[in-house]
Design a protein around this motif. Structure first.
Motif, PDB file in Angstrom:
ATOM      1  N   SER A 283      15.587  -1.211  42.839  1.00  0.00           N
ATOM      2  CA  SER A 283      15.344  -2.305  41.890  1.00  0.00           C
ATOM      3  C   SER A 283      15.055  -1.822  40.472  1.00  0.00           C
ATOM      4  O   SER A 283      14.664  -2.621  39.626  1.00  0.00           O
ATOM      5  CB  SER A 283      14.153  -3.145  42.360  1.00  0.00           C
TER       6      SER A 283
ATOM      7  N   SER B  51      16.290  -6.682  40.628  1.00  0.00           N
ATOM      8  CA  SER B  51      15.116  -7.531  40.777  1.00  0.00           C
ATOM      9  C   SER B  51      14.933  -8.351  39.500  1.00  0.00           C
ATOM     10  O   SER B  51      14.803  -7.791  38.409  1.00  0.00           O
ATOM     11  CB  SER B  51      13.873  -6.665  41.016  1.00  0.00           C
TER      12      SER B  51
ATOM     13  N   ARG C 249      12.406  -9.998  38.565  1.00  0.00           N
ATOM     14  CA  ARG C 249      11.083  -9.752  38.003  1.00  0.00           C
ATOM     15  C   ARG C 249      11.107  -8.491  37.127  1.00  0.00           C
ATOM     16  O   ARG C 249      10.612  -8.493  35.998  1.00  0.00           O
ATOM     17  CB  ARG C 249      10.067  -9.589  39.143  1.00  0.00           C
TER      18      ARG C 249
ATOM     19  N   ASP D  40      10.133   0.313  50.728  1.00  0.00           N
ATOM     20  CA  ASP D  40       9.914  -0.057  49.326  1.00  0.00           C
ATOM     21  C   ASP D  40      10.898   0.629  48.382  1.00  0.00           C
ATOM     22  O   ASP D  40      11.117   0.158  47.266  1.00  0.00           O
ATOM     23  CB  ASP D  40       8.481   0.295  48.914  1.00  0.00           C
TER      24      ASP D  40
ATOM     25  N   GLU E  66      10.435  -4.480  45.732  1.00  0.00           N
ATOM     26  CA  GLU E  66       9.539  -5.606  45.955  1.00  0.00           C
ATOM     27  C   GLU E  66      10.300  -6.941  45.956  1.00  0.00           C
ATOM     28  O   GLU E  66      11.000  -7.251  44.994  1.00  0.00           O
ATOM     29  CB  GLU E  66       8.482  -5.607  44.841  1.00  0.00           C
ATOM     30  N   GLY E  67      10.170  -7.676  47.067  1.00  0.00           N
ATOM     31  CA  GLY E  67      10.745  -9.020  47.109  1.00  0.00           C
ATOM     32  C   GLY E  67      12.215  -9.080  47.450  1.00  0.00           C
ATOM     33  O   GLY E  67      12.759 -10.170  47.620  1.00  0.00           O
ATOM     34  N   ARG E  68      12.883  -7.919  47.569  1.00  0.00           N
ATOM     35  CA  ARG E  68      14.319  -7.968  47.871  1.00  0.00           C
ATOM     36  C   ARG E  68      14.545  -7.870  49.384  1.00  0.00           C
ATOM     37  O   ARG E  68      13.739  -7.304  50.117  1.00  0.00           O
ATOM     38  CB  ARG E  68      15.062  -6.893  47.087  1.00  0.00           C
TER      39      ARG E  68
ATOM     40  N   THR F 244      14.141  -4.665  51.818  1.00  0.00           N
ATOM     41  CA  THR F 244      12.735  -4.266  51.898  1.00  0.00           C
ATOM     42  C   THR F 244      11.945  -5.243  52.762  1.00  0.00           C
ATOM     43  O   THR F 244      11.140  -4.832  53.615  1.00  0.00           O
ATOM     44  CB  THR F 244      12.150  -4.169  50.470  1.00  0.00           C
ATOM     45  N   GLU F 245      12.184  -6.528  52.569  1.00  0.00           N
ATOM     46  CA  GLU F 245      11.471  -7.556  53.340  1.00  0.00           C
ATOM     47  C   GLU F 245      11.782  -7.447  54.828  1.00  0.00           C
ATOM     48  O   GLU F 245      10.889  -7.540  55.675  1.00  0.00           O
ATOM     49  CB  GLU F 245      11.860  -8.958  52.839  1.00  0.00           C
TER      50      GLU F 245
ATOM     51  N   GLY G 149      11.081 -15.729  53.551  1.00  0.00           N
ATOM     52  CA  GLY G 149      12.016 -15.989  52.455  1.00  0.00           C
ATOM     53  C   GLY G 149      13.470 -15.924  52.870  1.00  0.00           C
ATOM     54  O   GLY G 149      14.353 -16.187  52.058  1.00  0.00           O
TER      55      GLY G 149
ATOM     56  N   ARG H  38      17.040 -20.816  51.823  1.00  0.00           N
ATOM     57  CA  ARG H  38      16.759 -20.520  50.415  1.00  0.00           C
ATOM     58  C   ARG H  38      16.850 -21.831  49.644  1.00  0.00           C
ATOM     59  O   ARG H  38      17.919 -22.443  49.601  1.00  0.00           O
ATOM     60  CB  ARG H  38      17.800 -19.523  49.889  1.00  0.00           C
TER      61      ARG H  38
END
Lengths: 334, 334
Positions: free
Chosen positions: A77, A109, A111, A237, A242-244, A247-248, A309, A313
Motif C-alpha cells: 500500500s 490504499s 487512506r 500487513d 491496512e484495510g486492504r 491483509t484482512e 468488510g 460492499r
C-alpha cells in the motif's frame, strides 16, 4: 458465480466470476465458470517471481529477512514502513531507488494516497506497489552478476529465470505461456486459471521440486517454497496493507491462508492445511468484485466467517446515502 | 457485441454490451444482446427530467436560455463556465447554491479535477455534474409553488412530475418503473433498454404528445422536445465537456446526434435525421467501454468516422508504455 450490484432492488451491474480450486496433485476439486480460462496472472504471480531468490541462493547471500521476502511477494500500500523496508532491501544489494524501473502511481490504499497528497509527497518508483518485487529482481540480477539495467525486458535473464520458474510451478511449457507487459513494466504471464491454482496448491508441498543450487552450490535449509509461505503468513500487513482485502483475509484466519490479488480481477489463494490452490478471475476485471468473490469462495471452503468488510460492499452516493450494494451470488460447483 | 481489453495479444477482460435501436413508432430496428434488459437510466434520463420545465411553462416564466436548458440535460465537467451558468440559473429562480441537494464529487474531467486540486478549490454542490439538473428541478418547484426542500425524494411533487414524464415518453407505466436513488440523490428509473431508446427516438418527433398547459395556460411556441433537442444540439460543449465522449461525438457530427451518458455503463443517443433512438448498457458498468460501444453503434448506423479517441483506447502502464488496448468486437444484429 457472479457479483451483482443492486440498487433499488434491481440488479444494475453484473460481474461474472471464473474459479478453479485445485489440489496439489492438479486435481480440480471445485469450479465455477471456466476453470481453463486463459488470462494474465498479473501480481498474483509475485510469489513465483520471488522464488528464484530462494532457489538460486540470493536470499541467503544478501541475508534477506522474512519481511523483505514478504514485500517481494506483495502489492503493498506504499505505507511508510513498507517503503522504508524496500529501501533497506535495495541498500543490502548495493542498489538505489534509481535502479527501480517500476512507474509511480497513487498508493492502492485510499487512506495512504490521501495522506501523501495532503502532505504533497512526491511519489517515486519505490512507492509503486510492486517495488518489493522489483527490488527482488534486482537482487537476483546482482546475485547472478547479470546487468541491473533493462531487467524488466523479456529477454533479460531475470525475466527468463522467472518465466522458467512460473513454467515449473504451473506445468505450462515456457513456449505456451503467453507474455505481456505488466502495469509496472515487467513480464506478465498468460495461462489457464487451473494452472495458477495448481502452482498455489504446490506451495504447501515442502518437497515439491528440487531446490536449484546456485553457482556456489549453496542450498537453503528449508525448501524455497516454505520460506515464501512462512514469510507471507507471518506478515499479512506487508502483503497488501491496512484495510486492504489480502491483509484482512489473512488476518482473519492466521496461518491458514495466503491471499494474493492481481490486477484486472485476478485473485489467488492457498489454503495451507487443505493444500488447495484457488485462482479466480472476474471476467470484466472489477477489483472489488474479485475480493468479495475470493472471500465467498474461501468461506465455502471452510474459512468462516468472511471478514466483515468482504461480505457485501455498500454503494454510497455523493450525498453519503447508501443506495445499494455489491454482493456475491452463487457458489462453487463440484 | 463486447468490448475487449487486449494485452500481449490475449483478451484480458471482456465487457458485454446490450443494445436497443428503436424508431419513433417503437419498432426495434437493430439490437445486440438483450434489448429488453431492465436497468437504471441514470443520467441518460436527464432530457426527460428537464422536459417538464418546457411542458409546464417554467422555462418561459424564468426566461431560461438554451445554455441553461442544455445544462439541465447535462452531466457536465464542472468547468468554470459551466458552473457559472448554473449559478446564474439559480439566481434567476431566486435560489442559491445552498438549495442544491446534490453531493459534491471530483469533476468528471480529469483535467478539470487536477486543475481544481492544484488550486485547492473547495468542491461544493454546484460543482456536481448534476447541478444543472438539480437547478432545473428547483426551477420546476419554484414555478409550481412547491417546496424547494427535500425535492430529491420520491414523494416530492418534482420527482412525481418527472416520473410521470418518464412514463409518458417510455410507455412504461408509472407503477412498472423501478425506482432507486441516484448518485446525486434524486430518483432514478429502472426500465427496459428498448423503452429508453423509444423515448430518445420520440424526441425527434415535434408533434409527439401535447404540451401540457401550466396553471396560467401558457403554451410554448415550439414543442417542448424541440426546445430540448435544439438546446442540446447547439451546446455539445455543455452536455459533457472538453475531451469527454458525449461532447466529442456530438461535435464530430453537428446537428445529427445527441449523445448522453449515464452512470454504470448506460449510454443513450438520438439520430436526429433517422429519428432513431439508441440505448445501450455495458453489463458490468464499465464507463469507457460504454463510450467506445456507442461510437461503434453510431458508426454502424451511418455516423462515420468515429471520433479518433473513441475507436480504441490504449492501455498505458505506470511507465508510460502502451501495453494493450480496449476495443469493440462485434456489431448490431437486425
Amino acid at each position: 458465480m457472479r457479483v451483482e450490484q443492486i440498487r433499488g432492488g434491481v440488479v444494475e451491474a453484473v460481474h461474472e466470476v471464473h474459479v478453479a480450486v485445485v489440489d496439489s496433485t492438479g486435481g480440480l476439486v471445485a469450479r465455477t465458470g471456466d476453470p481453463e480460462l486463459v488470462t494474465f496472472w498479473r501480481s498474483a504471480a509475485k510469489p513465483f517471481q520471488a522464488l528464484p531468490l530462494l532457489e538460486d541462493g540470493a536470499a541467503a547471500r544478501f541475508g534477506l529477512t522474512s519481511e523483505e521476502l514478504a514485500l517481494a511477494c506483495a502489492s503493498h500500500s506504499s505505507e511508510p514502513d513498507q517503503v522504508a523496508r524496500v529501501r533497506e532491501l535495495l541498500g543490502k544489494i548495493g542498489c538505489s531507488e534509481r535502479d527501480l524501473l517500476c512507474g509511480p502511481h497513487p498508493p492502492l490504499s485510499d487512506r495512504v494516497a490521501q495522506d501523501y497528497q495532503t502532505r504533497g509527497l512526491r511519489l517515486t518508483a519505490v512507492y509503486s506497489n510492486c517495488s518489493g518485487k522489483h527490488a527482488g529482481m534486482l537482487a537476483l540480477a546482482r546475485h547472478h552478476g547479470w546487468p541491473t539495467e533493462f531487467y524488466t525486458r523479456l529477454e533479460h535473464p531475470v525475466q527468463q529465470r522467472c518465466l522458467a520458474e512460473v513454467s515449473r510451478w504451473t506445468e505450462v511449457g515456457v513456449g505456451d505461456i503467453r507474455t505481456g507487459v505488466d502495469g509496472c513494466g515487467v513480464v506478465c504471464y498468460g495461462l489457464p486459471l487451473r494452472n495458477m491454482a495448481l502452482a498455489y496448491a504446490r506451495l504447501a508441498i515442502a518437497d515439491f521440486g528440487l531446490p536449484i543450487a546456485d553457482s556456489k552450490g549453496v542450498r537453503p535449509i528449508r525448501s524455497p517454497q516454505s520460506a515464501i509461505v512462512e514469510s507471507m503468513l507471518r506478515h499479512p500487513d506487508l502483503i497488501a496493507g491496512e484495510g486492504r482485502p489480502c491483509t484482512e483475509i489473512m488476518r482473519a484466519h492466521p496461518g491458514r491462508v495466503i491471499a494474493k490479488v492481481g490486477a484486472e480481477g485476478v485473485y489467488c489463494a492457498l489454503l495451507t492445511q487443505e493444500r488447495l490452490g484457488i485462482a479466480l478471475k472476474v471476467a470484466d476485471g472489477h477489483a472489488v468484485a474479485s475480493a468479495l468473490a475470493m472471500a465467498a469462495v474461501l468461506e465455502e471452503l471452510g474459512l468462516r466467517p468472511r471478514p466483515a468488510g468482504l461480505t457485501t460492499r455498500p454503494n454510497v452516493n455523493t450525498r453519503g446515502e447508501t443506495v445499494g450494494e455489491l454482493r456475491v451470488k452463487g457458489g462453487l460447483e463440484q
